[in-house]
Design a protein around this motif. Structure first.
Motif, PDB file in Angstrom:
ATOM      1  N   LEU A  97       0.836  -1.198   0.000  1.00 35.39           N
ATOM      2  CA  LEU A  97       0.000   0.000   0.000  1.00 35.39           C
ATOM      3  C   LEU A  97       0.874   1.253   0.000  1.00 35.39           C
ATOM      4  O   LEU A  97       1.889   1.319   0.693  1.00 35.39           O
ATOM      5  CB  LEU A  97      -0.907   0.026   1.227  1.00 35.39           C
ATOM      6  CG  LEU A  97      -1.778  -1.215   1.492  1.00 35.39           C
ATOM      7  CD1 LEU A  97      -2.661  -0.979   2.715  1.00 35.39           C
ATOM      8  CD2 LEU A  97      -2.625  -1.548   0.269  1.00 35.39           C
ATOM      9  N   MET A  98       0.454   2.244  -0.773  1.00 37.96           N
ATOM     10  CA  MET A  98       1.154   3.525  -0.811  1.00 37.96           C
ATOM     11  C   MET A  98       0.397   4.560   0.021  1.00 37.96           C
ATOM     12  O   MET A  98      -0.805   4.428   0.261  1.00 37.96           O
ATOM     13  CB  MET A  98       1.294   4.008  -2.260  1.00 37.96           C
ATOM     14  CG  MET A  98       2.149   3.110  -3.109  1.00 37.96           C
ATOM     15  SD  MET A  98       2.254   3.677  -4.840  1.00 37.96           S
ATOM     16  CE  MET A  98       3.169   5.214  -4.643  1.00 37.96           C
ATOM     17  N   PHE A  99       1.120   5.566   0.448  1.00 38.23           N
ATOM     18  CA  PHE A  99       0.519   6.652   1.204  1.00 38.23           C
ATOM     19  C   PHE A  99       0.031   7.718   0.222  1.00 38.23           C
ATOM     20  O   PHE A  99       0.651   8.772   0.057  1.00 38.23           O
ATOM     21  CB  PHE A  99       1.532   7.198   2.229  1.00 38.23           C
ATOM     22  CG  PHE A  99       1.864   6.200   3.298  1.00 38.23           C
ATOM     23  CD1 PHE A  99       1.201   6.229   4.508  1.00 38.23           C
ATOM     24  CD2 PHE A  99       2.816   5.209   3.087  1.00 38.23           C
ATOM     25  CE1 PHE A  99       1.472   5.299   5.496  1.00 38.23           C
ATOM     26  CE2 PHE A  99       3.104   4.276   4.074  1.00 38.23           C
ATOM     27  CZ  PHE A  99       2.432   4.323   5.285  1.00 38.23           C
ATOM     28  N   LYS A 100      -1.070   7.389  -0.411  1.00 35.99           N
ATOM     29  CA  LYS A 100      -1.608   8.196  -1.493  1.00 35.99           C
ATOM     30  C   LYS A 100      -2.965   8.760  -1.096  1.00 35.99           C
ATOM     31  O   LYS A 100      -3.818   8.026  -0.589  1.00 35.99           O
ATOM     32  CB  LYS A 100      -1.744   7.340  -2.758  1.00 35.99           C
ATOM     33  CG  LYS A 100      -2.246   8.078  -3.972  1.00 35.99           C
ATOM     34  CD  LYS A 100      -2.304   7.123  -5.163  1.00 35.99           C
ATOM     35  CE  LYS A 100      -2.844   7.822  -6.401  1.00 35.99           C
ATOM     36  NZ  LYS A 100      -2.922   6.900  -7.571  1.00 35.99           N
ATOM     37  N   GLU A 101      -3.162  10.039  -1.302  1.00 30.12           N
ATOM     38  CA  GLU A 101      -4.412  10.676  -0.957  1.00 30.12           C
ATOM     39  C   GLU A 101      -5.576   9.995  -1.667  1.00 30.12           C
ATOM     40  O   GLU A 101      -5.495   9.718  -2.868  1.00 30.12           O
ATOM     41  CB  GLU A 101      -4.386  12.171  -1.344  1.00 30.12           C
ATOM     42  CG  GLU A 101      -3.373  12.981  -0.554  1.00 30.12           C
ATOM     43  CD  GLU A 101      -3.260  14.405  -1.070  1.00 30.12           C
ATOM     44  OE1 GLU A 101      -3.992  14.727  -2.035  1.00 30.12           O
ATOM     45  OE2 GLU A 101      -2.473  15.182  -0.512  1.00 30.12           O
TER      46      GLU A 101
END
Length: 282
Positions: A274-278
């Motif tokens: 998982l990425m820290f993407k808005e």
């Protein structure tokens, strides 16, 4: 004035500790990665969401992350003069040298259901068994040989040993003890579980990432100048085998993917990176 500063520092520290410990409500305006990281004790603001997930780490600390990553690939010279056991312990010492801020270091976070253990010591043993099983099954899925080292003394964290596994995989350049897996589980504590933790119960035995030293981690290290082991794939395989109530966080430049370190932070849950993407507006 000094006394005032001391009081302010104490209050701030207590507030931050509370933020890390209290179960959080899910924030729909943040990514799932950030929600899980915050729930697991990674509360400092150097980690945040960004529009593309590639700029989710405060620039001021990026050099610290780069320096940490460089340790993993700068051990070739001293390793030439060490025995296999000495090499493993040298790497173990390197793994212990991590930054104080939770967002700047690899962390293992979990919310073991209360029903799986009668007390915190039993919960610790269950965590160890779960991680050992995940390492073995992940290695088998990648045709990699792993051996848990039980006859060497390792550093302790909060009275618990750092666990070491040697890795043999000639196809990835892992020979002569230059590749290891290391992990530790800090003492679990009885606490509440965020409702959005998959497979969780209302009460759990929690391992969190907020303490400066007493936190859990799982890392892969390959010494030498050309990291060829597919670390991202391995972390994903380990995560896929683990129960869904365990997640793994890695700061920038600590996960090798396609031969290159990822320059952004990621979190693994149920085998997914998982990425820290808005979140996108619907």
């Amino acid at each position: 004035m000094t006394k005032f500063k001391t009081i302010c520092f104490a209050v701030t520290t207590a507030a931050l500790a509370g933020c890390a410990a209290m179960p959080r409500h899910y924030d729909d305006e943040s990514s799932r990665a950030l929600n899980l990281a915050r729930a697991g004790g990674i509360y400092d603001q150097d980690l945040r969401d960004s529009p593309d997930g590639m700029r989710s780490y405060r620039k001021g600390l990026l050099m610290s992350a780069l320096n940490l990553a460089s340790l993993a690939t700068s051990l070739d010279a001293p390793l030439r003069h060490l025995s296999g056991t000495q090499t493993l312990l040298f790497n173990a010492t390197d793994i212990m040298m991590t930054p104080d801020k939770p967002s700047a270091r690899p962390s293992l976070m979990g919310w073991m259901p209360e029903s799986l253990a009668d007390n915190e010591d039993e919960a610790y043993n269950h965590y160890v068994a779960v991680v050992d099983k995940a390492i073995i099954e992940a290695a088998e899925s990648m045709a990699v040989k792993v051996t848990k080292l039980t006859d060497v003394s390792t550093p302790e964290i909060d009275g618990k040993p750092l666990m070491l596994w040697s890795v043999t995989a000639e196809q990835y350049g892992c020979v002569d003890s230059n590749c290891i897996i290391a992990y530790n589980i800090n003492q679990p504590f009885h606490w509440k579980t965020p409702s959005y933790v998959i497979g969780g119960e209302a009460v759990s035995y929690n391992i969190a990432a907020n303490h400066p030293e007493k936190y859990s981690r799982l890392v892969f290290r390959q010494s030498g100048h050309e990291p060829t082991f597919p670390v991202a794939e391995f972390y994903g395989a380990v995560s896929a085998v683990m129960p869904p109530w365990i997640v793994m966080y890695f700061p920038p430049n600590t996960v090798i993917q396609d031969g290159e370190p990822l320059p952004y932070p990621v979190l693994y849950e149920q085998g997914h990176q998982l990425m820290f993407k808005e979140p996108e507006d619907e």
